[in-house]
Design an enzyme around this catalytic site. Structure first.
Site, PDB file in Angstrom:
ATOM      1  N   HIS A 108     -21.380  51.227  68.797  1.00  4.64           N
ATOM      2  CA  HIS A 108     -22.239  50.038  68.924  1.00  4.64           C
ATOM      3  C   HIS A 108     -21.584  48.995  69.824  1.00  4.64           C
ATOM      4  CE1 HIS A 108     -24.553  51.815  65.737  1.00  4.64           C
ATOM      5  NE2 HIS A 108     -23.498  51.831  64.959  1.00  4.64           N
ATOM      6  N   LEU A 109     -21.189  49.446  71.009  1.00  8.03           N
ATOM      7  CA  LEU A 109     -20.452  48.588  71.946  1.00  8.03           C
ATOM      8  C   LEU A 109     -21.129  47.256  72.218  1.00  8.03           C
ATOM      9  CD1 LEU A 109     -19.181  50.768  74.914  1.00  8.03           C
ATOM     10  CD2 LEU A 109     -17.827  49.362  73.353  1.00  8.03           C
ATOM     11  N   LYS A 110     -22.457  47.260  72.206  1.00 11.78           N
ATOM     12  CA  LYS A 110     -23.157  46.046  72.624  1.00 11.78           C
ATOM     13  C   LYS A 110     -23.523  45.152  71.456  1.00 11.78           C
ATOM     14  CE  LYS A 110     -24.341  47.526  77.090  1.00 11.78           C
ATOM     15  NZ  LYS A 110     -25.218  48.119  78.053  1.00 11.78           N
ATOM     16  N   THR A 111     -23.038  45.473  70.269  1.00 14.36           N
ATOM     17  CA  THR A 111     -23.364  44.652  69.113  1.00 14.36           C
ATOM     18  C   THR A 111     -22.267  43.623  68.891  1.00 14.36           C
ATOM     19  OG1 THR A 111     -24.475  46.525  68.135  1.00 14.36           O
ATOM     20  CG2 THR A 111     -23.998  44.702  66.675  1.00 14.36           C
TER      21      THR A 111
END
Ligand SMILES: [Zn+2]
Lengths: 337, 366
Positions: A108-111
């Site tokens: 979930h890199l973009k969380t």
């Protein structure tokens, strides 16, 4: 011989180890805005989570429950908050939590929450050094990820250990070697060289400026049409109050097309590395830079700058036509009668 | 110029975009569960799109609008850190009038979007707890001048929250909830060598956070020392340069140097230029043709051509068109007429006026 295999119940409502908890459904008005049609699993887990938060229970099974919710919805910030509080309250081993986060961060890199939780954990464990390798690994999945770079900048600034800074320049050079147009890496370079104090060996600031100018000029010679490198060059000059005109010889090499006769016989001037042979010239960023030099010169420089801006407006950078015309107007106004 | 043909723009699919937002307001599939804790913000993008398209009255009825106002007021919640709006009832087990708990507290970004959403829906704000809202702002400000998204511990903070605190104070016409003198140095610390602003100090310049920084600086009250022109002439030049260079060959803006164009940055960078008094520097025909290509064939606008649409990119694309409508060098239809925008608080001028005349409440006569 076939074995009879039954899956453990996936819903908390069916689990005997949760039978003591009365699930709490979400309150909803008759006509809510943008209701979500939850899956059964999500509805079930959050029904139990609301019950847990209401009772204030902090236990091992709360970690399991919040992980379940986070895996279904990593942006559920309350699940993260409650999980963090539970970890501290029951004194759970935080290194185990970090290993779980290694997995979730890449997933979930973009969380935002994934990274925020990690910061909170680090302020407890206070073991920042291994994080650098973790960040380098997760950047492999997305080299320009804003959260990942912010986390690295926070880590360096917050702990501010010599041991942390030692390998940074090397790291950023590796990143730039991988992608010369990675602006996050260029930004990081500026941060570590100019915005975070003076490293050992960097006490001679004039020497640092010379080193950085040589580095960025070399980079521009390899790939002249790279806005990140030109912005870095401007940044170094502005920061060190070095006049743009000191780079006139260098930038002029990039403002004209390749000449047909250019061969390897020319003596290479290390101060002014020439554009690589396969690069596209003239380079609009160089023309812009040269025009800036002429504008600052004033007087006879203004018509020369105007010519360059016109060439950008009408030929080399037409998408910014209005901007170049504005630059012409501004320059004429400030020198006008 | 005689050698330049005028650009023929396709239609802006107004009905499709309004329909996309209306559908989202009515319900979201389980795949969008990640907006569970940000539903009110999503609702704002939907309502805001309908407002910009001037379709709110025609595509929704009085009963719906009444129900939606009621639902938003259900999120208005009071407690030990003051009053604000929570993102949805996702943490609320049952309706009760008790004070909120630590894990069902109001949220700064949500509160900003709730005030705008209620203004779009022409609420009279008679139920707004104004002293409570000021208390909430106070509880969110940190020592470093930035703001937590939620009061108490555990919340995050960055320049987006600063913007929301400034916009709320401005709509309230009351700055006593925040310490502006402490907030401004945090904003200026986010400035980078490129001329944009990052999400927090030391971070890379980015279009969205640059908008938040600039809008905050320009919203700051007349009593603050930076009011008037918060940037030096040199800074202003540098920021304009960086913003203008974010418009790529496709006509769309990117949010960071050397990145791909994305519809939302057409607003964040385009609105920033408007705030700096430099909106004429945008090449509007190319911008419009990029956004036209971001339109999804079944309605809604996506971040880039070929991607799936969402209310966030739909709203910000329409807002960008409002500030930078296609110019005389394009052949276009009235489909591109969008209501004028207040670039400081990011809503239509009409809604901004409603907000500014209803949110402050009755001024106490002295
Ligand atoms: Zn976007």
């Amino acid at each position: 011989m076939p074995t009879i295999h039954t899956d453990p119940p996936t819903l908390y409502a069916e689990r005997s180890d949760w039978a003591d908890v009365t699930p709490q459904a979400q309150y909803e008005n008759v006509n809510p805005l943008a209701p979500i049609f939850y899956t059964e699993e999500y509805k079930d887990a959050t029904d139990y989570f609301r019950a847990i938060v209401k009772s204030g229970e902090m236990s091992e099974r709360v970690l399991e429950l919040t992980e379940n919710i986070i895996r279904q919805n990593p942006a559920h910030y309350t699940a993260w908050q409650y999980r963090y509080k539970t970890l501290l309250t029951i004194k759970a081993p935080l290194d185990v939590e970090l290993r779980l986060m290694d997995e979730l961060a890449v997933k979930h890199l973009k969380t935002y929450q994934v990274w925020h939780h990690r910061r909170l954990l680090l302020t407890e464990t206070r073991k920042p050094v291994p994080e650098l390798a973790f960040i380098a690994r997760s950047l492999k999945a997305d080299e320009k990820n804003y959260h990942t770079w912010s986390y690295r900048q926070w880590l360096l600034a917050y702990f501010n250990d010599d041991e942390l800074w030692d390998g940074e320049l090397e790291f950023v050079e590796r990143m730039l070697k991988g992608d010369i147009r990675n602006n996050s890496a260029w930004h990081h370079r500026f941060f570590i060289v100019f915005q975070s104090g003076t490293r050992k060996g960097d006490e001679d600031r004039d020497e640092v400026v010379r080193r950085e100018l040589a580095y960025v000029k070399q980079s521009i010679s390899q790939a002249p049409n790279n806005a990140s490198a030109w912005n870095y060059l401007r940044g170094v000059l502005d920061h060190s109050h070095t006049p743009y005109s000191t780079l006139q010889l260098f930038v002029q090499l990039y403002t004209v097309p390749h000449s047909p006769g250019e061969t390897a016989v020319e003596v290479i001037d290390l101060e002014n590395p020439p554009p690589s042979k396969d690069s596209q010239l003239p380079c609009p960023a160089a023309i812009e830079f040269l025009a800036d030099i002429y504008e600052l010169e004033g007087g006879n420089g203004i018509p020369k700058a105007t010519e360059l801006w016109k060439s950008l407006a009408n030929e080399h950078d037409t998408i910014r036509k209005k901007y170049w015309e504005y630059r012409i107007r501004e320059a004429l106004q400030s020198t006008g009668p | 110029m005689s050698d330049e043909a005028t650009l023929q723009l396709p239609l802006l699919a107004r009905v499709g975009h309004a329909q996309h937002c209306k559908i989202c307001l009515q319900g979201l599939p389980s795949s969008q569960v990640d907006v569970d804790s940000a539903r009110l913000a999503l609702a704002f993008y939907c309502l805001g799109s309908l407002d910009l398209l001037n379709s709110l009255e025609s595509r929704t009825n009085d009963f719906e609008r009444q129900d939606w106002r009621e639902w938003i007021w259900e999120q208005h919640t009071q407690g030990r850190y003051g009053t604000g709006f929570k993102p949805s009832s996702y943490m609320t087990p049952s309706h009760n009038l008790d004070n909120y708990t630590e894990f069902d507290a109001p949220h700064m970004i949500t509160t900003y979007t709730a005030l705008l959403s209620l203004s779009i829906l022409k609420d009279d704000f008679s139920r707004l707890d104004r002293p409570g809202l000021l208390k909430f702002l106070r509880a969110c400000q940190k020592d470093d001048g930035s703001f937590y998204t939620e009061p108490g511990q555990g919340g995050d903070s960055d320049i987006r929250t600063t913007y929301c605190a400034f916009a709320i104070s401005s709509m309230l016409d009351d700055w006593s909830g925040i310490d502006v003198d402490r907030a401004i140095p945090y904003i200026t610390a986010c400035r980078t060598y490129e001329g944009g602003y990052g999400q927090s100090p030391f971070c890379e310049a980015q279009g969205g956070t640059t908008y938040c920084a600039l809008a905050s600086l320009y919203l700051a009250p007349s009593s603050s020392p930076i009011r008037g022109e918060p940037l030096t002439a040199q800074q202003r030049r540098q920021t304009i340069r960086w913003l203008v260079h974010n418009q790529g060959q496709s006509g769309g803006f990117h949010g960071r140097t050397e990145k791909e164009a994305d519809a939302c940055y057409c607003f964040w960078c385009g609105a920033s230029l408007e705030l700096l008094g430099a909106k004429d520097l945008v090449t509007t025909s190319a911008l419009a043709s990029f956004l036209a290509r971001c339109q999804f064939k079944f309605g809604g606008i996506a971040k880039s051509p070929g991607e799936h649409p969402d209310p966030y990119h739909t709203y910000l694309s329409l807002a960008a068109i409002s500030i930078h409508p296609p110019g005389p060098d394009t052949t276009t239809s009235t489909s591109w007429n969008i209501k004028p925008l207040d670039a400081l608080i990011n809503t239509t001028k009409e809604t901004a006026e409603w907000a500014r005349s209803h949110i402050p409440g009755q001024k106490i006569k002295s």
